[in-house]
Design a protein around this motif. Sequence first.
Motif, PDB file in Angstrom:
ATOM      1  N   UNK A  18       0.830  -1.206   0.000  1.00 36.00           N
ATOM      2  CA  UNK A  18       0.000   0.000   0.000  1.00 36.00           C
ATOM      3  C   UNK A  18       0.863   1.252   0.000  1.00 36.00           C
ATOM      4  N   UNK A  19       1.845   1.301   0.899  1.00 35.57           N
ATOM      5  CA  UNK A  19       2.713   2.470   0.985  1.00 35.57           C
ATOM      6  C   UNK A  19       3.468   2.691  -0.323  1.00 35.57           C
ATOM      7  N   UNK A  24       4.227   5.513  -5.460  1.00 37.50           N
ATOM      8  CA  UNK A  24       4.481   5.412  -6.893  1.00 37.50           C
ATOM      9  C   UNK A  24       3.390   6.108  -7.709  1.00 37.50           C
ATOM     10  N   UNK A  25       2.132   5.945  -7.286  1.00 37.43           N
ATOM     11  CA  UNK A  25       1.023   6.588  -7.993  1.00 37.43           C
ATOM     12  C   UNK A  25       1.121   8.102  -7.919  1.00 37.43           C
ATOM     13  N   UNK A  26       1.382   8.629  -6.720  1.00 38.62           N
ATOM     14  CA  UNK A  26       1.490  10.075  -6.550  1.00 38.62           C
ATOM     15  C   UNK A  26       2.636  10.644  -7.380  1.00 38.62           C
ATOM     16  N   UNK A  27       3.754   9.957  -7.400  1.00 40.91           N
ATOM     17  CA  UNK A  27       4.917  10.425  -8.164  1.00 40.91           C
ATOM     18  C   UNK A  27       4.619  10.432  -9.665  1.00 40.91           C
ATOM     19  N   UNK A  28       3.977   9.377 -10.137  1.00 41.70           N
ATOM     20  CA  UNK A  28       3.648   9.293 -11.559  1.00 41.70           C
ATOM     21  C   UNK A  28       2.669  10.388 -11.966  1.00 41.70           C
ATOM     22  N   UNK A  29       1.665  10.632 -11.143  1.00 43.35           N
ATOM     23  CA  UNK A  29       0.687  11.675 -11.446  1.00 43.35           C
ATOM     24  C   UNK A  29       1.328  13.064 -11.403  1.00 43.35           C
ATOM     25  N   UNK A  72      -7.214  10.180  -7.307  1.00 45.53           N
ATOM     26  CA  UNK A  72      -6.014   9.682  -6.645  1.00 45.53           C
ATOM     27  C   UNK A  72      -6.276   9.469  -5.154  1.00 45.53           C
ATOM     28  N   UNK A  73      -5.492   8.623  -4.509  1.00 47.05           N
ATOM     29  CA  UNK A  73      -5.665   8.388  -3.065  1.00 47.05           C
ATOM     30  C   UNK A  73      -5.548   9.660  -2.234  1.00 47.05           C
ATOM     31  N   UNK A 112     -13.552   5.913  -1.518  1.00 46.66           N
ATOM     32  CA  UNK A 112     -13.209   4.791  -2.390  1.00 46.66           C
ATOM     33  C   UNK A 112     -11.754   4.831  -2.851  1.00 46.66           C
ATOM     34  N   UNK A 113     -11.246   6.022  -3.119  1.00 47.28           N
ATOM     35  CA  UNK A 113      -9.909   6.134  -3.710  1.00 47.28           C
ATOM     36  C   UNK A 113      -8.849   5.539  -2.805  1.00 47.28           C
ATOM     37  N   UNK A 114      -8.882   5.918  -1.551  1.00 48.99           N
ATOM     38  CA  UNK A 114      -7.894   5.393  -0.603  1.00 48.99           C
ATOM     39  C   UNK A 114      -8.138   3.913  -0.343  1.00 48.99           C
ATOM     40  N   UNK A 115      -9.417   3.537  -0.233  1.00 53.92           N
ATOM     41  CA  UNK A 115      -9.733   2.144   0.034  1.00 53.92           C
ATOM     42  C   UNK A 115      -9.327   1.249  -1.133  1.00 53.92           C
ATOM     43  N   UNK A 116      -9.476   1.761  -2.355  1.00 53.86           N
ATOM     44  CA  UNK A 116      -9.101   0.972  -3.521  1.00 53.86           C
ATOM     45  C   UNK A 116      -7.603   0.677  -3.521  1.00 53.86           C
ATOM     46  N   UNK A 117      -6.812   1.651  -3.108  1.00 54.02           N
ATOM     47  CA  UNK A 117      -5.378   1.414  -3.053  1.00 54.02           C
ATOM     48  C   UNK A 117      -5.063   0.342  -2.019  1.00 54.02           C
ATOM     49  N   UNK A 118      -5.753   0.412  -0.875  1.00 52.79           N
ATOM     50  CA  UNK A 118      -5.561  -0.602   0.159  1.00 52.79           C
ATOM     51  C   UNK A 118      -6.052  -1.947  -0.347  1.00 52.79           C
TER      52      UNK A 118
END
Length: 232
Positions: A18-19, A24-29, A72-73, A112-118
């Motif tokens: 998750x971490x 990685x998602x935040x950096x890519x965005x 995004x999360x 949903x966004x944060x939960x989906x990442x988890x």
Amino acid sequence: MLKLSPILLTILYGLVMYKFSAWRTAKQLDNQSTVLQDAELERLNEDMANALDLPQIRVHVYEIEPVNGLAAPDGRIFITRGFFNKYKAGEVSAEEMASVIAHELGHVALGHSRRRMIDFSGQNAIRIALASMLGRFIPGVGVWLANMLATMLAARLSRQDEYEADAYASALLTKAGIGTEPQKSLFNKLESLTASTGSGPPAWFLSHPKSAERIAAIEANEAKWGTTIIGR
């Protein structure tokens, strides 16, 4: 020597994933997006922000071609460059784009966004644990079965999230004076919009409800609420 149980190892693996996935998602965005600049969409965003009693709704353009929107999360809203290009070409109206933004706002507001990442990280951990366990009893088939079970779980969670985000978007669009018709008309266009990208079906066709089912759910909410606003 301390020995950790398979369950504890799976939980720890999920947390680490998750971490890493969030980072990685935040950096890519960050590296592949710019702030949306379009007068008509900004006006509609302002209407929705007023309906939510927010100072503004900031939307970013994610520089990839597949037609999609995402939350995004960290709560940021994105539409892809491919989707924005469809709008600029006249294939999608400003109100239809606003319905995408409202839908993604629903994912953020409903968690949903944060939960989906988890969920994604947890599903990977579950998949590995199941594959290891089932592989001992059903060699060769265990891994396939574990993948199928994890995928079914993910699809079920995703479909429920989509219905909830659709309902949130319908309420927001109605309150903002935009109405639900653009939301429904966009669902009727999705297949043709994505087919021309040459990138295959997007995630929502693999794990989301069918467009006809989503439209029916929106209309059921309209009947329940007793309000249908056609839009401008």
